[in-house]
Design a protein around this motif. Structure first.
Motif, short mmCIF file in Angstrom:
data_model
loop_
_atom_site.label_atom_id
_atom_site.label_comp_id
_atom_site.label_asym_id
_atom_site.label_seq_id
_atom_site.Cartn_x
_atom_site.Cartn_y
_atom_site.Cartn_z
N THR A 97 0.82 -1.20 0.00
CA THR A 97 0.00 0.00 0.00
C THR A 97 0.86 1.26 0.00
O THR A 97 0.60 2.21 -0.75
CB THR A 97 -0.94 0.00 1.23
N MET A 98 1.90 1.27 0.85
CA MET A 98 2.76 2.44 0.90
C MET A 98 3.55 2.62 -0.39
O MET A 98 3.69 3.75 -0.90
CB MET A 98 3.72 2.33 2.10
N SER A 99 4.04 1.53 -0.95
CA SER A 99 4.79 1.62 -2.20
C SER A 99 3.91 2.15 -3.31
O SER A 99 4.31 3.04 -4.08
CB SER A 99 5.35 0.23 -2.57
N ASP A 100 2.69 1.62 -3.41
CA ASP A 100 1.77 2.10 -4.45
C ASP A 100 1.46 3.59 -4.26
O ASP A 100 1.37 4.35 -5.23
CB ASP A 100 0.46 1.29 -4.40
N LYS A 101 1.29 4.00 -3.00
CA LYS A 101 0.97 5.39 -2.72
C LYS A 101 2.11 6.30 -3.15
O LYS A 101 1.88 7.36 -3.76
CB LYS A 101 0.69 5.57 -1.22
N MET A 102 3.34 5.92 -2.83
CA MET A 102 4.48 6.76 -3.19
C MET A 102 4.67 6.86 -4.70
O MET A 102 4.98 7.94 -5.24
CB MET A 102 5.76 6.23 -2.54
N VAL A 103 4.44 5.76 -5.40
CA VAL A 103 4.55 5.79 -6.86
C VAL A 103 3.46 6.70 -7.43
O VAL A 103 3.72 7.53 -8.31
CB VAL A 103 4.44 4.37 -7.44
N SER A 104 2.23 6.56 -6.90
CA SER A 104 1.12 7.37 -7.39
C SER A 104 1.34 8.85 -7.12
O SER A 104 0.98 9.70 -7.96
CB SER A 104 -0.17 6.89 -6.72
N ARG A 105 1.92 9.18 -5.98
CA ARG A 105 2.06 10.59 -5.60
C ARG A 105 3.30 11.25 -6.19
O ARG A 105 3.51 12.45 -5.99
CB ARG A 105 2.09 10.72 -4.07
N PRO A 152 4.38 11.20 -9.75
CA PRO A 152 4.41 10.93 -11.19
C PRO A 152 5.58 11.60 -11.89
O PRO A 152 5.99 11.16 -12.98
CB PRO A 152 3.07 11.51 -11.67
N HIS A 153 6.15 12.64 -11.30
CA HIS A 153 7.30 13.31 -11.90
C HIS A 153 8.59 12.52 -11.71
O HIS A 153 9.61 12.85 -12.30
CB HIS A 153 7.47 14.71 -11.30
N VAL A 154 8.53 11.46 -10.88
CA VAL A 154 9.69 10.58 -10.68
C VAL A 154 9.47 9.21 -11.31
O VAL A 154 10.34 8.68 -11.99
CB VAL A 154 10.01 10.41 -9.17
N PHE A 155 8.26 8.65 -11.12
CA PHE A 155 8.01 7.27 -11.53
C PHE A 155 7.13 7.15 -12.78
O PHE A 155 6.84 6.04 -13.22
CB PHE A 155 7.35 6.50 -10.38
N ALA A 156 6.71 8.27 -13.35
CA ALA A 156 5.92 8.23 -14.58
C ALA A 156 6.52 9.24 -15.56
O ALA A 156 7.67 9.65 -15.42
CB ALA A 156 4.45 8.53 -14.27
N ASP A 157 5.71 9.66 -16.53
CA ASP A 157 6.26 10.51 -17.59
C ASP A 157 6.02 12.00 -17.36
O ASP A 157 6.23 12.81 -18.25
CB ASP A 157 5.67 10.10 -18.95
N GLU A 158 5.58 12.36 -16.14
CA GLU A 158 5.37 13.78 -15.86
C GLU A 158 6.72 14.49 -15.68
O GLU A 158 7.67 13.92 -15.14
CB GLU A 158 4.53 13.92 -14.58
N SER A 159 6.79 15.75 -16.09
CA SER A 159 8.04 16.49 -16.04
C SER A 159 8.48 16.75 -14.60
O SER A 159 7.66 17.03 -13.72
CB SER A 159 7.89 17.83 -16.77
N ARG A 160 9.79 16.66 -14.36
CA ARG A 160 10.36 17.02 -13.07
C ARG A 160 10.70 18.50 -13.00
O ARG A 160 11.15 18.99 -11.97
CB ARG A 160 11.64 16.21 -12.81
N ASP A 161 10.49 19.22 -14.10
CA ASP A 161 10.86 20.63 -14.17
C ASP A 161 9.76 21.49 -13.54
O ASP A 161 8.98 22.16 -14.24
CB ASP A 161 11.10 21.03 -15.63
N LYS A 162 9.68 21.44 -12.21
CA LYS A 162 8.70 22.23 -11.49
C LYS A 162 9.27 22.59 -10.14
O LYS A 162 10.17 21.91 -9.63
CB LYS A 162 7.38 21.48 -11.34
N SER A 163 8.75 23.64 -9.55
CA SER A 163 9.26 24.10 -8.26
C SER A 163 8.75 23.21 -7.14
O SER A 163 7.79 22.45 -7.31
CB SER A 163 8.80 25.54 -8.00
#
Length: 276
Positions: free
Chosen positions: A97-105, A107-118
């Motif tokens: 549950t915790m692992s899934d939560k961290m991946v879901s929260r 997305p800029h690290v574990f998915a394709d969302e940009s990390r270029d944000k403040s």
């Protein structure tokens, strides 16, 4: 691997701890105290261990921190074992549950969302994700999910933070300061004219608004109060040290003398080179 071998294997990691807890809770051969515990009886220890973790960090006692983190982990495993016995979930379910939560929260690290944000934008994104999660849990109210078991001062801070998200907030700290003056006057009135229950209510209102002022000033009130507690402890111990040099204790002293020593301790803190 035989159970006793696992328990004494210092390289076995979390599996060793899980087996230790299982055997401690064994109805036939476990520890009577551990067997008798339930979620409610263990919860205060869990809270206490979390505070001891924070205390070790604040004092920068890193070897103590290692032990305190272990104590806190023990609490998690203990709760998970009781849940497993009751058929609710397992420790592995907790990990998943915790692992899934961290991946879901993230997305800029574990998915394709940009990390270029403040960091501020990431915080806003985090809150939006949590709001979606709360909606999935049928938590419809703005204040739903603010844990009842939090320390009261911290819960006040979180309740006000939630309310502020939907616009229920003073526009500036000045409005909070005005409210503090109002609540202070009401507390004095209650002290002079009303019942003890009314005094407690007005005192609570004042504390609640003080927590809100902290939020407006960017101060986490629980942390600020811990810092104030530490300062008071340090300075009062300074009084005791100075009294001991005179062959006295606080019970041998009086308020005027201790006030003078308190002032001396404060002055010494401001001038560390002063060796008086």
């Amino acid at each position: 691997m035989p159970e006793n071998t696992l328990i004494h294997d210092q390289t076995a990691g979390i599996e060793r701890l899980l087996e230790i807890i299982r055997q401690l809770r064994d109805p036939q051969s476990g520890c009577p105290w551990d067997i008798e515990q339930d979620f409610a009886s263990i919860a205060p220890y869990t809270i206490e261990e979390a505070y001891e973790v924070a205390d070790a960090i604040e004092r920068q006692q890193w070897q103590e921190l290692k032990g305190e983190l272990g104590d806190l982990l023990f609490q998690s495993v203990f709760h998970a074992q009781m849940a497993h016995e009751a058929g609710h979930f397992t420790f592995q379910d907790v990990v998943t549950t915790m692992s899934d939560k961290m991946v879901s929260r993230h997305p800029h690290v574990f998915a394709d969302e940009s990390r270029d944000k403040s960091a501020a934008q990431q915080t806003r994104d985090w809150e939006e994700i949590k709001a979606t999660e709360r909606a999935g849990k049928d938590q419809k109210g703005t204040l739903d999910g603010v844990a009842l078991g939090l320390p009261a001062l911290l819960r006040a801070y979180k309740l006000q933070k939630r309310a502020a998200r939907v616009g229920f907030d003073w526009p500036s700290a000045q409005g909070v300061l005005d409210k503090i003056a109002e609540e202070s006057a009401e507390l004095v009135e209650a002290r002079d004219e009303l019942t003890q229950d009314a005094v407690e209510e007005e005192f609570g209102d004042l504390m609640f608004v003080m927590a809100n002022l902290g939020r407006h000033l960017g101060v986490e009130p629980e942390a600020a109060l811990r810092r104030a507690n530490a300062k008071f402890t340090r300075r009062f111990e300074g009084i005791e040290t100075r009294l001991a040099a005179l062959g006295k204790s606080p019970s041998d002293s009086n308020l005027d003398e201790m006030e003078a020593l308190w002032t001396a301790v404060k002055a010494a803190e401001r001038s560390p080179q002063d060796t008086e």
